[in-house]
Motif scaffolding. Structure first.
Motif, PDB file in Angstrom:
ATOM      1  N   ASP A 186      -4.140  -3.068  -2.815  1.00 46.42           N
ATOM      2  CA  ASP A 186      -4.487  -1.743  -3.319  1.00 46.42           C
ATOM      3  C   ASP A 186      -5.678  -1.757  -4.270  1.00 46.42           C
ATOM      4  OD1 ASP A 186      -3.201   0.598  -5.612  1.00 46.42           O
ATOM      5  OD2 ASP A 186      -3.775   1.102  -3.568  1.00 46.42           O
TER       6      ASP A 186
ATOM      7  N   GLU B  65      -8.660   0.849  -3.725  1.00 47.65           N
ATOM      8  CA  GLU B  65      -8.228   2.216  -3.962  1.00 47.65           C
ATOM      9  C   GLU B  65      -7.982   2.449  -5.446  1.00 47.65           C
ATOM     10  OE1 GLU B  65      -7.024   0.159  -1.723  1.00 47.65           O
ATOM     11  OE2 GLU B  65      -6.718   1.162   0.215  1.00 47.65           O
TER      12      GLU B  65
ATOM     13  N   ARG C  22       0.832  -1.202   0.000  1.00 46.23           N
ATOM     14  CA  ARG C  22       0.000   0.000   0.000  1.00 46.23           C
ATOM     15  C   ARG C  22       0.872   1.260   0.000  1.00 46.23           C
ATOM     16  NH1 ARG C  22      -5.347  -0.825   0.977  1.00 46.23           N
ATOM     17  NH2 ARG C  22      -5.976  -2.845   1.852  1.00 46.23           N
TER      18      ARG C  22
END
Length: 200
Positions: free
Chosen positions: A119, A122, A65
């Motif tokens: 991730d 996102e 991340r």
């Protein structure tokens, strides 16, 4: 539970250690993907004890991340809403050439169909924001009426990424990606190309 680093490690500059780990993680993740990368290899490349990955980032997932956050940190300067679409694509092309390993990490996710990357949520949210921006730009006349913003966004992302992802094709076309002037000239050409996509 996170383990504290030993006294010798605590004496090091923590920001320097974090940056070393991030640099090493980018290389390892882009080479092996999230699943294939090993924390021991990342730590060895960074020259630190692997327990620092847990201490600073909470483990492999947190480190991944943090790598994604590094890429996103530079996006506001590129994606300013007032910037014309043609210039936006050119700016992305320059950013991709400046950070090719981060881009190759994104490509590896696609090749591996790696739906398990930390991730992912996102990333999806970010691209939906980009799609909304393309829809707005179509209404504003920056995309011709017969162009679907979804396909246009995908194609233009590929246009911006092409030199960093396919340097061998650039070489075959007598283009030197490593030349100091290449990024500027490619951005200019990409900007010019995208400008032709506007409503006539």
């Amino acid at each position: 539970m996170r383990r504290s680093p030993d006294p010798e490690q605590r004496q090091r500059d923590p920001e320097r250690s974090k940056q070393q780990l991030l640099d090493a993680a980018i290389a390892e993740f882009s080479a092996h993907g999230f699943r294939g990368a090993r924390v021991s290899a990342i730590a060895a490349r960074a020259g630190v004890n692997k327990q620092l990955i847990s201490y600073y980032f909470g483990g492999k997932e947190g480190l991944y991340r943090a790598v994604a956050d590094r890429w996103r940190a530079g996006e506001p300067a590129v994606t300013a809403p007032e910037r014309p679409l043609a210039e936006l694509v050119g700016a992305y092309a320059v950013a991709a050439l400046e950070q090719p390993e981060l881009l190759r990490l994104l490509v590896r996710e696609g090749l591996e169909h790696d739906a398990g990357t930390p991730d992912q949520q996102e990333q999806f949210a970010r691209f939906h924001v980009m799609l909304d921006d393309f829809r707005r730009r179509k209404v504003d006349g920056e995309l011709a009426a017969d162009l679907d913003p979804r396909y246009a966004a995908l194609a233009l992302f590929g246009l911006a990424a092409a030199p960093a992802v396919f340097p061998q094709i650039a070489r075959a076309l007598d283009l030197d990606v490593g030349n100091a002037d290449f990024a500027t000239e490619y951005a200019h050409q990409a900007t010019t190309l995208v400008a032709h996509l506007a409503q006539g």
